[in-house]
Write a protein that holds these residues in place. Structure first.
Motif, PDB file in Angstrom:
ATOM      1  N   ILE A 100       0.799  -1.276   0.094  1.00  0.00           N
ATOM      2  CA  ILE A 100       0.062  -0.053   0.049  1.00  0.00           C
ATOM      3  C   ILE A 100       0.855   1.234  -0.007  1.00  0.00           C
ATOM      4  N   GLY A 101       0.591   2.138  -1.152  1.00  0.00           N
ATOM      5  CA  GLY A 101       1.415   3.497  -0.977  1.00  0.00           C
ATOM      6  C   GLY A 101       0.536   4.429   0.073  1.00  0.00           C
ATOM      7  N   TYR A 102       1.157   4.642   1.167  1.00  0.00           N
ATOM      8  CA  TYR A 102       0.481   5.621   2.095  1.00  0.00           C
ATOM      9  C   TYR A 102       0.981   6.913   2.126  1.00  0.00           C
ATOM     10  N   ARG A 103      -0.316   7.708   2.528  1.00  0.00           N
ATOM     11  CA  ARG A 103      -0.061   9.153   2.585  1.00  0.00           C
ATOM     12  C   ARG A 103       0.235   9.643   4.009  1.00  0.00           C
ATOM     13  N   THR A 104       0.681  11.160   4.130  1.00  0.00           N
ATOM     14  CA  THR A 104       0.856  11.770   5.366  1.00  0.00           C
ATOM     15  C   THR A 104      -0.305  12.752   5.572  1.00  0.00           C
ATOM     16  N   HIS A 105      -1.271  12.320   6.572  1.00  0.00           N
ATOM     17  CA  HIS A 105      -2.388  13.020   6.814  1.00  0.00           C
ATOM     18  C   HIS A 105      -2.127  14.193   7.767  1.00  0.00           C
ATOM     19  N   GLY A 106      -2.803  15.415   7.330  1.00  0.00           N
ATOM     20  CA  GLY A 106      -2.629  16.539   8.214  1.00  0.00           C
ATOM     21  C   GLY A 106      -3.621  16.698   9.390  1.00  0.00           C
ATOM     22  N   LEU A 107      -3.936  17.865   9.906  1.00  0.00           N
ATOM     23  CA  LEU A 107      -4.781  17.976  10.804  1.00  0.00           C
ATOM     24  C   LEU A 107      -5.898  18.670  10.443  1.00  0.00           C
ATOM     25  N   SER A 108      -6.454  18.565   9.207  1.00  0.00           N
ATOM     26  CA  SER A 108      -7.823  19.127   8.732  1.00  0.00           C
ATOM     27  C   SER A 108      -8.781  18.335   9.327  1.00  0.00           C
ATOM     28  N   GLN A 127      -1.197  -4.475  14.453  1.00  0.00           N
ATOM     29  CA  GLN A 127      -0.248  -3.978  13.949  1.00  0.00           C
ATOM     30  C   GLN A 127      -0.314  -2.540  13.468  1.00  0.00           C
ATOM     31  N   HIS A 128       0.866  -2.011  13.147  1.00  0.00           N
ATOM     32  CA  HIS A 128       0.408  -0.406  12.872  1.00  0.00           C
ATOM     33  C   HIS A 128       0.059  -0.381  11.430  1.00  0.00           C
ATOM     34  N   VAL A 129      -0.980   0.421  11.283  1.00  0.00           N
ATOM     35  CA  VAL A 129      -1.518   0.450   9.800  1.00  0.00           C
ATOM     36  C   VAL A 129      -1.642   2.030   9.495  1.00  0.00           C
ATOM     37  N   PRO A 130      -0.591   2.430   8.852  1.00  0.00           N
ATOM     38  CA  PRO A 130      -0.569   4.010   8.568  1.00  0.00           C
ATOM     39  C   PRO A 130      -1.612   4.636   7.618  1.00  0.00           C
ATOM     40  N   ASP A 131      -2.042   3.927   6.791  1.00  0.00           N
ATOM     41  CA  ASP A 131      -3.194   4.529   5.780  1.00  0.00           C
ATOM     42  C   ASP A 131      -3.935   3.373   5.208  1.00  0.00           C
ATOM     43  N   PHE A 132      -4.780   2.819   5.893  1.00  0.00           N
ATOM     44  CA  PHE A 132      -5.647   1.407   5.614  1.00  0.00           C
ATOM     45  C   PHE A 132      -6.579   1.849   4.173  1.00  0.00           C
ATOM     46  N   GLY A 133      -6.873   2.953   4.093  1.00  0.00           N
ATOM     47  CA  GLY A 133      -7.900   3.271   3.008  1.00  0.00           C
ATOM     48  C   GLY A 133      -7.041   4.106   1.763  1.00  0.00           C
ATOM     49  N   GLY A 173       2.593  -4.840   3.158  1.00  0.00           N
ATOM     50  CA  GLY A 173       3.540  -3.885   3.132  1.00  0.00           C
ATOM     51  C   GLY A 173       3.345  -2.481   3.031  1.00  0.00           C
ATOM     52  N   TRP A 174       4.048  -1.504   3.329  1.00  0.00           N
ATOM     53  CA  TRP A 174       3.683  -0.071   3.258  1.00  0.00           C
ATOM     54  C   TRP A 174       5.106   0.575   2.519  1.00  0.00           C
ATOM     55  N   THR A 175       4.634   1.673   1.753  1.00  0.00           N
ATOM     56  CA  THR A 175       5.767   2.561   1.118  1.00  0.00           C
ATOM     57  C   THR A 175       5.079   3.969   0.832  1.00  0.00           C
ATOM     58  N   LYS A 176       5.721   4.845   1.375  1.00  0.00           N
ATOM     59  CA  LYS A 176       5.187   6.093   0.901  1.00  0.00           C
ATOM     60  C   LYS A 176       5.177   6.522  -0.347  1.00  0.00           C
ATOM     61  N   VAL A 177       4.411   7.275  -0.815  1.00  0.00           N
ATOM     62  CA  VAL A 177       4.080   7.714  -2.143  1.00  0.00           C
ATOM     63  C   VAL A 177       3.695   9.121  -2.365  1.00  0.00           C
ATOM     64  N   PRO A 178       4.143   9.811  -3.388  1.00  0.00           N
ATOM     65  CA  PRO A 178       3.933  11.310  -3.388  1.00  0.00           C
ATOM     66  C   PRO A 178       2.375  11.616  -3.802  1.00  0.00           C
ATOM     67  N   ILE A 179       1.799  12.493  -3.246  1.00  0.00           N
ATOM     68  CA  ILE A 179       0.379  12.770  -3.269  1.00  0.00           C
ATOM     69  C   ILE A 179       0.237  14.118  -4.215  1.00  0.00           C
TER      70      ILE A 179
END
Length: 219
Positions: A100-108, A127-133, A173-179
């Protein structure tokens, strides 16, 4: 060496064994179709599924996928060429069934809701799930097809698919992707979708069967 040659010369060949599905709705489809054409050289096939409920679109697409692996990228312009290439670079099909390509979520308000859902998913999965959706992912096609009868047709499909893989014991697995910003600026997500996703998480954690073992015994 060009990146396309590096991908093709690795232990697996995405240009032969990966299908890309791009679900879109409304004005987003004007973005999704050109994107599909630009990404076609990197995979075996591309299908744009337009104007369906999100989960319904992925299910329809998987029905025509003939490759061992499938990539899903949302068609709203957030994911582009570099997202696909990052998924293909990092995916190791011999050890990972879902990347899964995960994103960094802000505080909106929407970001806070995503943090809460990820926290809930982490508790349920153990287990840690950084961006399940996330709408950027690559997975083993046969596993996803086996799980389809248990997955919803709506917006909560991606989260449900993530939890189904995790609860059945498949390696995720997880990898950070550009958004990028949405090309049309439109979001089709409603408050009720977040509530529905929470219900789906609880339902899957309580009732989901061990399809992993059934899938292995069928091979």
């Amino acid at each position: 060496m060009p990146l396309s040659e590096k991908l093709t010369s690795s232990r697996w060949t995405p240009t032969h064994d990966v299908t890309l599905l791009i679900p879109c709705k409304g004005a987003d489809c004007e973005v999704a179709r050109p994107l599909a054409a630009r990404l076609r050289p990197y995979v075996a096939a591309v299908h744009v599924i337009a104007d369906r409920q999100y989960g319904e679109a992925i299910k329809e697409g998987l029905g025509i996928v003939a490759t061992s692996h499938t990539v899903v990228l949302d068609g709203d312009g957030q994911h582009r060429r570099e997202t696909l290439l990052e998924l293909l670079r990092q995916y190791r099909p011999e050890t990972t069934s879902l990347l899964i390509g995960y994103r960094t979520h802000g505080l909106s308000p929407r970001g806070i809701a995503s943090h809460l859902l990820n926290f809930t998913a982490s508790l349920l999965a153990g287990q840690h799930v950084p961006d399940f959706g996330s709408g950027a992912r690559i997975f083993e096609t046969s596993v996803a097809k086996a799980l389809l009868p248990h997955l919803p047709d709506g917006f909560d499909f991606n989260g449900a698919l993530t939890m189904a893989f995790l609860l059945d014991g498949w390696q995720v697995g997880w990898t950070k992707v550009p958004i990028h910003p949405r090309a049309t600026g439109q979001s089709y997500i409603r408050v009720s979708d977040g509530f529905r996703t929470s219900v789906t998480l609880l339902r899957l954690s309580l009732t989901h069967g061990r399809l992993h073992h059934r899938h292995l015994s069928a091979q």
